[in-house]
Write a protein that holds these residues in place. Sequence first.
Motif, short mmCIF file in Angstrom:
data_model
loop_
_atom_site.label_atom_id
_atom_site.label_comp_id
_atom_site.label_asym_id
_atom_site.label_seq_id
_atom_site.Cartn_x
_atom_site.Cartn_y
_atom_site.Cartn_z
N ALA A 113 24.98 -19.67 6.37
CA ALA A 113 26.19 -19.57 7.62
C ALA A 113 26.82 -18.44 7.33
O ALA A 113 27.41 -18.18 8.27
N PHE A 114 27.48 -18.34 6.40
CA PHE A 114 28.70 -17.14 6.17
C PHE A 114 28.71 -16.24 6.57
O PHE A 114 28.85 -14.70 6.99
N HIS A 115 26.68 -15.67 6.16
CA HIS A 115 26.19 -13.90 6.21
C HIS A 115 26.49 -14.39 7.44
O HIS A 115 26.15 -12.86 8.34
N ALA A 116 25.49 -15.02 7.93
CA ALA A 116 24.79 -15.11 9.36
C ALA A 116 26.58 -14.76 10.63
O ALA A 116 26.43 -14.03 11.90
N ASP A 117 26.84 -15.75 10.21
CA ASP A 117 28.46 -15.47 10.99
C ASP A 117 29.27 -14.00 10.99
O ASP A 117 30.36 -13.87 11.76
N ARG A 118 29.51 -13.76 10.25
CA ARG A 118 29.37 -11.84 9.20
C ARG A 118 28.51 -10.98 10.13
O ARG A 118 29.70 -9.58 10.31
N SER A 119 28.06 -11.40 11.07
CA SER A 119 27.16 -10.47 11.33
C SER A 119 27.86 -10.10 12.71
O SER A 119 28.62 -10.84 13.64
N THR A 120 27.91 -8.83 13.04
CA THR A 120 28.35 -8.48 14.10
C THR A 120 27.40 -7.84 15.48
O THR A 120 26.37 -8.23 16.17
N ALA A 121 27.10 -6.40 15.57
CA ALA A 121 26.55 -5.86 16.93
C ALA A 121 25.15 -5.68 16.03
O ALA A 121 24.18 -6.19 16.81
N ALA A 122 25.80 -5.84 15.24
CA ALA A 122 24.14 -5.83 14.00
C ALA A 122 23.49 -6.43 13.47
O ALA A 122 24.34 -7.16 12.89
N GLN A 123 22.45 -6.64 13.38
CA GLN A 123 22.34 -8.22 12.62
C GLN A 123 22.23 -8.14 11.52
O GLN A 123 21.50 -6.94 10.25
N ALA A 124 22.29 -9.29 11.11
CA ALA A 124 23.13 -9.12 9.89
C ALA A 124 20.73 -9.56 8.66
O ALA A 124 20.48 -9.46 9.23
#
Length: 219
Positions: A101-112
Amino acid sequence: MSDALRPPPTTVVVFAKAPLPGFAKTRLIPALGAEGAAALAARLLRFAVTEALAAQLGAVEVWAAPDGQHPAFAELAQRGGITLRAQGEGDLGERMARAFAFHADRSTAAQAPPVLLIGTDAPGLDRHYLRQAAAALAGHDAVFGPALDGGYTLVGLRRPAPQLFDAMTWSTSAVMAETRLRLQRLGLRHAELPPLTDIDEPADLERLPPGWLTGLPPD
């Protein structure tokens, strides 16, 4: 590695316990003693991080338990190329779900990028195995590296799926079988790599590569 053979960018998360006597690899204490088990845990940790970096897939993170204060983690951080984070509270499933979840939450316009999460128990989990896992994620929702004891040594996801980890009875021979059922219920397409040996019990020590027990503190 040539660009033609390079898997898509993938984050590698290494879950690791601090190699403290009486805390890491406790089931090996009857065979190695507390100091020896901790020393082997430190070797396994260094190997896992070295191979994660050598796979050249993308960012490498070490998620430490109980925290990142142990000298072994500081030594790895000084080598460069890794980010050190704390696993936090909760059972294993809660901590694993938190990492995805941490990495998904850090994604912005670009897909994680996809995330591979590994432990430090399987010396067969090398850079080539990691690259196979990353390549498999290009065409699947998930990838797993089963363990011969019925668990798994690697899990990779394109996006978080906390249902895979919730209320799981860990450290049993039914973990991978139950995970397959959950994947089916969630409608997730997954790939499995060849099974590997986890070094958890004294009997597993026979499966270590030559030289891994050399120089450990005496029992």
